[in-house]
Write an enzyme that holds these catalytic residues in place. Structure first.
Site, PDB file in Angstrom:
ATOM      1  N   ASP A   1       0.880  -1.467  -0.006  1.00 66.78           N
ATOM      2  CA  ASP A   1      -0.044  -0.166   0.365  1.00 66.78           C
ATOM      3  C   ASP A   1       0.560   1.501   0.477  1.00 66.78           C
ATOM      4  OD1 ASP A   1      -1.962  -1.623  -0.236  1.00 66.78           O
ATOM      5  OD2 ASP A   1      -2.125  -1.390   2.353  1.00 66.78           O
TER       6      ASP A   1
ATOM      7  N   ASP B   1      -7.197  -1.985  -4.230  1.00 62.81           N
ATOM      8  CA  ASP B   1      -8.051  -1.248  -3.295  1.00 62.81           C
ATOM      9  C   ASP B   1      -9.260   0.032  -4.082  1.00 62.81           C
ATOM     10  OD1 ASP B   1      -6.856  -3.222  -1.650  1.00 62.81           O
ATOM     11  OD2 ASP B   1      -5.779  -0.977  -0.792  1.00 62.81           O
TER      12      ASP B   1
END
Length: 200
Positions: A159, A173
């Site tokens: 991330d 995401d």
């Protein structure tokens, strides 16, 4: 009146009334197949094109983040409101549930299988885009689960998008969330994946 109708005759068959002659079952099936199959193929192509694009963008962004940003200071994009910061996430989207990595991996794989099966009945362009986003995002994070450390099916997702006062996430995401929102909107409008519209 009955006698007059008997003498003049009534158009009790479609040909007599000027209607088109009815097609046989074989002709009807053939016409339906000829018009629906190309349409279905186009929608499937859109699904996999969107999925491939979402997956490629996610994969490339993660490769750049790991090579250029990991173990380095975060990059401020919009002051302290948005920055790029490399984080390894063993949980689900946005960092939730880090103790269930294997479960999330199985769920992601199941989502991919369901979308692939649903693609056979796909005749709606908006649904093709929504499912393509879901598929691309699921594949992106599943790739991390399989190939990144600490091990197969337990890998931590990369991330890097870090808004202020919010969880760190990635492009996969984002694709999953956008696809999910689009599906909710389509469902509220009554549009089904096969292109039909229903009203509750």
């Amino acid at each position: 009146m009955a006698e007059a109708e008997r003498i003049i005759g009534t158009p009790d068959i479609p040909e007599a009334a000027g209607a088109e002659p009815e097609q046989s079952d074989g002709e009807t099936a053939g016409a339906g197949a000829g018009t629906e199959r190309p349409k279905g193929r186009r929608r499937i192509a859109v699904l996999f094109t969107v999925a491939a694009l979402a997956y490629a963008l996610d994969l490339v962004s993660k490769l750049i983040v790991v090579a250029k940003l990991e173990h380095h200071e975060p990059i401020e994009v919009i002051g302290d409101w948005l920055r790029f910061e490399a984080i390894r996430n063993a949980g689900a989207a946005f960092g939730f549930g880090e103790a269930f990595t294997v479960i999330f991996t199985v769920i992601a794989a199941a989502v991919i299988v369901v979308i692939a099966r649903l693609a056979r009945k796909l005749y709606s362009l908006p649904w093709a885009i929504a499912l393509g986003l879901l598929l691309g995002g699921a594949l992106g994070n599943l790739t991390d689960r399989i190939f990144r450390s600490p091990g197969v099916f337990e890998g931590a997702v990369v991330d890097f998008i870090a808004p202020k006062h919010f969880a760190v996430f990635n492009l996969a995401d984002s694709a999953i969330v956008c696809g999910g929102i689009l599906i909710v909107l389509l469902s509220f409008r009554g549009l089904d994946p096969d292109g039909t519209v229903h009203k509750d």
